[in-house]
Design a protein around this motif. Structure first.
Motif, PDB file in Angstrom:
ATOM      1  N   MET A   1       0.819  -1.210   0.000  1.00 23.90           N
ATOM      2  CA  MET A   1       0.000   0.000   0.000  1.00 23.90           C
ATOM      3  C   MET A   1       0.853   1.260   0.000  1.00 23.90           C
ATOM      4  SD  MET A   1      -2.931   1.048   2.732  1.00 23.90           S
ATOM      5  CE  MET A   1      -3.752   2.640   2.612  1.00 23.90           C
ATOM      6  N   PHE A   2       1.939   1.249   0.818  1.00 23.21           N
ATOM      7  CA  PHE A   2       2.795   2.417   0.942  1.00 23.21           C
ATOM      8  C   PHE A   2       4.074   2.286   0.130  1.00 23.21           C
ATOM      9  CE2 PHE A   2       0.317   2.052   4.867  1.00 23.21           C
ATOM     10  CZ  PHE A   2      -0.307   3.285   4.875  1.00 23.21           C
ATOM     11  N   LYS A   3       4.033   1.416  -0.888  1.00 21.48           N
ATOM     12  CA  LYS A   3       5.254   1.138  -1.647  1.00 21.48           C
ATOM     13  C   LYS A   3       5.758   2.378  -2.379  1.00 21.48           C
ATOM     14  CE  LYS A   3       7.176  -2.074  -5.043  1.00 21.48           C
ATOM     15  NZ  LYS A   3       6.884  -3.204  -5.957  1.00 21.48           N
ATOM     16  N   PHE A   4       4.855   3.151  -2.982  1.00 20.04           N
ATOM     17  CA  PHE A   4       5.245   4.308  -3.763  1.00 20.04           C
ATOM     18  C   PHE A   4       4.843   5.632  -3.098  1.00 20.04           C
ATOM     19  CE2 PHE A   4       4.645   0.846  -6.849  1.00 20.04           C
ATOM     20  CZ  PHE A   4       5.913   0.817  -7.408  1.00 20.04           C
ATOM     21  N   SER A   5       4.512   5.588  -1.806  1.00 18.37           N
ATOM     22  CA  SER A   5       4.102   6.813  -1.121  1.00 18.37           C
ATOM     23  C   SER A   5       5.255   7.796  -1.013  1.00 18.37           C
ATOM     24  CB  SER A   5       3.550   6.482   0.257  1.00 18.37           C
ATOM     25  OG  SER A   5       4.533   5.809   1.025  1.00 18.37           O
ATOM     26  N   PHE A   6       6.494   7.301  -0.854  1.00 16.90           N
ATOM     27  CA  PHE A   6       7.644   8.203  -0.751  1.00 16.90           C
ATOM     28  C   PHE A   6       7.872   8.941  -2.065  1.00 16.90           C
ATOM     29  CE2 PHE A   6       9.673   4.675  -2.822  1.00 16.90           C
ATOM     30  CZ  PHE A   6      10.745   5.210  -3.512  1.00 16.90           C
ATOM     31  N   LYS A   7       7.558   8.294  -3.190  1.00 17.59           N
ATOM     32  CA  LYS A   7       7.713   8.968  -4.484  1.00 17.59           C
ATOM     33  C   LYS A   7       6.726  10.119  -4.618  1.00 17.59           C
ATOM     34  CE  LYS A   7       9.832   5.409  -7.352  1.00 17.59           C
ATOM     35  NZ  LYS A   7       9.804   4.744  -8.672  1.00 17.59           N
ATOM     36  N   LEU A   8       5.523   9.914  -4.114  1.00 17.24           N
ATOM     37  CA  LEU A   8       4.528  10.988  -4.150  1.00 17.24           C
ATOM     38  C   LEU A   8       5.001  12.185  -3.335  1.00 17.24           C
ATOM     39  CD1 LEU A   8       1.700  11.789  -5.142  1.00 17.24           C
ATOM     40  CD2 LEU A   8       0.787  10.812  -3.017  1.00 17.24           C
ATOM     41  N   LEU A   9       5.603  11.916  -2.183  1.00 17.55           N
ATOM     42  CA  LEU A   9       6.140  12.985  -1.341  1.00 17.55           C
ATOM     43  C   LEU A   9       7.249  13.748  -2.049  1.00 17.55           C
ATOM     44  CD1 LEU A   9       6.532  14.461   1.378  1.00 17.55           C
ATOM     45  CD2 LEU A   9       8.081  12.591   2.035  1.00 17.55           C
ATOM     46  N   PHE A  10       8.177  13.022  -2.662  1.00 16.71           N
ATOM     47  CA  PHE A  10       9.310  13.679  -3.326  1.00 16.71           C
ATOM     48  C   PHE A  10       8.874  14.388  -4.609  1.00 16.71           C
ATOM     49  CE2 PHE A  10      11.930  10.562  -0.858  1.00 16.71           C
ATOM     50  CZ  PHE A  10      12.557  11.513  -0.091  1.00 16.71           C
ATOM     51  N   PHE A  11       7.847  13.889  -5.285  1.00 16.74           N
ATOM     52  CA  PHE A  11       7.304  14.622  -6.434  1.00 16.74           C
ATOM     53  C   PHE A  11       6.724  15.959  -5.994  1.00 16.74           C
ATOM     54  CE2 PHE A  11       7.147  10.793  -9.263  1.00 16.74           C
ATOM     55  CZ  PHE A  11       7.712  11.406 -10.377  1.00 16.74           C
ATOM     56  N   PHE A  12       6.037  15.949  -4.855  1.00 17.74           N
ATOM     57  CA  PHE A  12       5.467  17.190  -4.339  1.00 17.74           C
ATOM     58  C   PHE A  12       6.566  18.193  -3.991  1.00 17.74           C
ATOM     59  CE2 PHE A  12       4.308  19.684  -0.565  1.00 17.74           C
ATOM     60  CZ  PHE A  12       3.272  20.429  -1.086  1.00 17.74           C
ATOM     61  N   THR A  13       7.594  17.755  -3.260  1.00 19.41           N
ATOM     62  CA  THR A  13       8.674  18.672  -2.877  1.00 19.41           C
ATOM     63  C   THR A  13       9.507  19.091  -4.092  1.00 19.41           C
ATOM     64  OG1 THR A  13      10.025  16.728  -2.289  1.00 19.41           O
ATOM     65  CG2 THR A  13       8.851  17.849  -0.509  1.00 19.41           C
ATOM     66  N   LEU A  14       9.578  18.221  -5.128  1.00 20.30           N
ATOM     67  CA  LEU A  14      10.275  18.585  -6.360  1.00 20.30           C
ATOM     68  C   LEU A  14       9.610  19.796  -7.013  1.00 20.30           C
ATOM     69  CD1 LEU A  14      12.453  17.435  -8.537  1.00 20.30           C
ATOM     70  CD2 LEU A  14      10.426  16.577  -9.690  1.00 20.30           C
ATOM     71  N   PHE A  15       8.290  19.761  -7.148  1.00 24.02           N
ATOM     72  CA  PHE A  15       7.569  20.884  -7.731  1.00 24.02           C
ATOM     73  C   PHE A  15       7.566  22.080  -6.788  1.00 24.02           C
ATOM     74  CE2 PHE A  15       5.795  17.302 -10.133  1.00 24.02           C
ATOM     75  CZ  PHE A  15       5.895  17.798 -11.422  1.00 24.02           C
ATOM     76  N   PHE A  16       7.480  21.806  -5.495  1.00 33.01           N
ATOM     77  CA  PHE A  16       7.457  22.891  -4.509  1.00 33.01           C
ATOM     78  C   PHE A  16       8.773  23.667  -4.516  1.00 33.01           C
ATOM     79  CE2 PHE A  16       8.331  24.320  -0.124  1.00 33.01           C
ATOM     80  CZ  PHE A  16       7.281  25.215   0.030  1.00 33.01           C
ATOM     81  N   GLY A  17       9.903  22.967  -4.621  1.00 27.00           N
ATOM     82  CA  GLY A  17      11.210  23.637  -4.639  1.00 27.00           C
ATOM     83  C   GLY A  17      11.344  24.582  -5.817  1.00 27.00           C
ATOM     84  N   THR A  18      10.883  24.151  -6.987  1.00 23.49           N
ATOM     85  CA  THR A  18      10.946  25.022  -8.169  1.00 23.49           C
ATOM     86  C   THR A  18      10.046  26.237  -7.996  1.00 23.49           C
ATOM     87  OG1 THR A  18      11.433  23.143  -9.612  1.00 23.49           O
ATOM     88  CG2 THR A  18      10.562  25.116 -10.653  1.00 23.49           C
ATOM     89  N   LEU A  19       8.843  26.032  -7.458  1.00 26.78           N
ATOM     90  CA  LEU A  19       7.932  27.155  -7.250  1.00 26.78           C
ATOM     91  C   LEU A  19       8.490  28.146  -6.236  1.00 26.78           C
ATOM     92  CD1 LEU A  19       4.483  25.289  -7.215  1.00 26.78           C
ATOM     93  CD2 LEU A  19       5.524  26.592  -9.083  1.00 26.78           C
ATOM     94  N   VAL A  20       9.183  27.650  -5.205  1.00 27.12           N
ATOM     95  CA  VAL A  20       9.827  28.538  -4.237  1.00 27.12           C
ATOM     96  C   VAL A  20      10.881  29.394  -4.921  1.00 27.12           C
ATOM     97  CG1 VAL A  20      11.385  28.596  -2.237  1.00 27.12           C
ATOM     98  CG2 VAL A  20       9.381  27.133  -2.201  1.00 27.12           C
ATOM     99  N   SER A  21      11.678  28.790  -5.798  1.00 22.47           N
ATOM    100  CA  SER A  21      12.756  29.517  -6.470  1.00 22.47           C
ATOM    101  C   SER A  21      12.233  30.606  -7.393  1.00 22.47           C
ATOM    102  CB  SER A  21      13.640  28.546  -7.271  1.00 22.47           C
ATOM    103  OG  SER A  21      14.365  27.693  -6.420  1.00 22.47           O
ATOM    104  N   ILE A  22      11.206  30.288  -8.175  1.00 20.96           N
ATOM    105  CA  ILE A  22      10.750  31.261  -9.179  1.00 20.96           C
ATOM    106  C   ILE A  22       9.843  32.331  -8.584  1.00 20.96           C
ATOM    107  CG2 ILE A  22      10.966  29.567 -11.024  1.00 20.96           C
ATOM    108  CD1 ILE A  22       7.972  29.185 -10.991  1.00 20.96           C
ATOM    109  N   SER A  23       9.388  32.150  -7.335  1.00 21.57           N
ATOM    110  CA  SER A  23       8.529  33.150  -6.707  1.00 21.57           C
ATOM    111  C   SER A  23       9.223  33.887  -5.570  1.00 21.57           C
ATOM    112  CB  SER A  23       7.253  32.485  -6.175  1.00 21.57           C
ATOM    113  OG  SER A  23       7.568  31.494  -5.216  1.00 21.57           O
TER     114      SER A  23
END
Length: 340
Positions: free
Chosen positions: A1-23
């Motif tokens: 059930m939680f096999k790919f949950s860490f990937k979802l977390l890192f995908f979120f922070t991946l997009f969040f980091g870029t949004l932090v930089s450009i804003s």
């Protein structure tokens, strides 16, 4: 059930980091966003079972960490000396250093040495992130430190390396990496005049590249000689694959020529004829090695070959992909005709 949950977390922070930089409104918060983005992408590409993915993740971390460390050093230096009245040469030096570090982070020439080798070790979906989303933050930061003459030389180097570097490649991942370097030259040239034009070019590039990478991932194709198995297995996929590659190369009747056409008009209106000549020349070279990928289907007409592997793909998935590919291309054209 939680096999790919860490990937979802890192995908979120991946997009969040870029949004932090450009804003962000300060250089330090820009650096923090870039670090969040870097530390989120490493776990997504790292895999203990695959030595090539692990090697690529280590290479990517070392290059990006070195660029981030130098970037932080110059930010601190700039803050410490902010009370001093700078002369024009010092400001130009700081401007070029910030620009060079962003060019190193995005993998544009002449700081492209790490990009093809890392791309070779990644799968297609990781390559899609590396060649698209990972360039957004450095490209936007590059627009803050716009140096016309310096960026003109970067554009020339990028289209030169991207055009000539892919001629001798048999690996599709390296070939697409050099193609990405060539497209970065066009993106930087569009950003020199209009950020909306850069956004339009990036969206066209992203959706065309996504369709091509999904198709290659579906057929598990990584080298040019493997395109025999893909191109002859389904005639409709063969046609879609041709159209996507020619559109990515900017062949005039296709959708990918539309943003290049606008950039050409801008360069002509600004009397940059020599730069435009070299950009078109080396884009034709990239179009040549796109055509080399489809060379087999033009020469060999018999699709029932003895050594052809059996296609196990679901026909419904292929129909959905074809519809999605055609729909996205027409939607992009309609959006840009309305809003650009």
């Amino acid at each position: 059930m939680f096999k790919f949950s860490f990937k979802l977390l890192f995908f979120f922070t991946l997009f969040f980091g870029t949004l932090v930089s450009i804003s962000s409104m300060s250089w330090l918060s820009i650096w923090m966003g870039l670090e969040i983005n870097l530390l989120s992408f490493i776990p997504l590409i790292n895999n203990k079972k695959n030595i090539f993915l692990s090697e690529s993740s280590i290479k990517y971390f070392l290059i990006q960490a070195m660029a981030s460390a130098i970037f932080l050093f110059f930010i601190i230096l700039f803050f410490l000396m902010s009370s001093i009245k700078f002369n024009e040469n010092y400001l130009m030096f700081m401007n070029m250093m910030f620009s060079s570090l962003m060019i190193l982070k995005m993998g544009a020439a002449p700081f492209h040495f790490w990009f093809p080798s890392i791309s070779e070790g990644l799968n297609w979906m990781n390559n899609l992130i590396l060649m698209t989303w990972q360039k957004v933050a450095p490209m936007m930061i590059l627009s803050y430190t716009m140096n016309f003459h310096y960026l003109t030389s970067i554009i020339f180097c990028s289209v030169l390396v991207g055009g000539l570097g892919g001629l001798n490649q048999t690996s599709l991942r390296k070939l697409m990496a050099f193609s990405s370097i060539n497209h970065m030259g066009w993106m930087i040239s569009s950003m020199m005049f209009n950020e909306n034009l850069w956004l339009m070019y990036f969206l066209f590039y992203f959706f065309l590249l996504m369709n091509i990478f999904i198709l290659m991932n579906m057929y598990n194709v990584y080298y040019i000689n493997q395109t025999f198995m893909m191109l002859f297995s389904n005639k409709y996929m063969k046609i879609i694959f041709f159209l996507l590659l020619f559109s990515l190369g900017g062949l005039p009747p296709f959708l990918g020529f539309y943003p290049k056409w606008i950039i050409m008009e801008l360069l002509i209106s600004n009397n940059m004829f020599m730069l435009l000549f070299f950009m078109i020349l080396f884009s034709l070279i990239t179009l040549f090695f796109y055509m080399r990928i489809t060379y087999a289907a033009f020469i060999l007409s018999n699709k029932k070959m003895n050594w052809l592997m059996k296609n196990n793909l679901n026909k419904m998935n292929l129909k959905i992909f074809m519809f999605f590919s055609i729909f996205m291309n027409f939607a992009l054209l309609l959006i840009n005709l309305i809003f650009i």
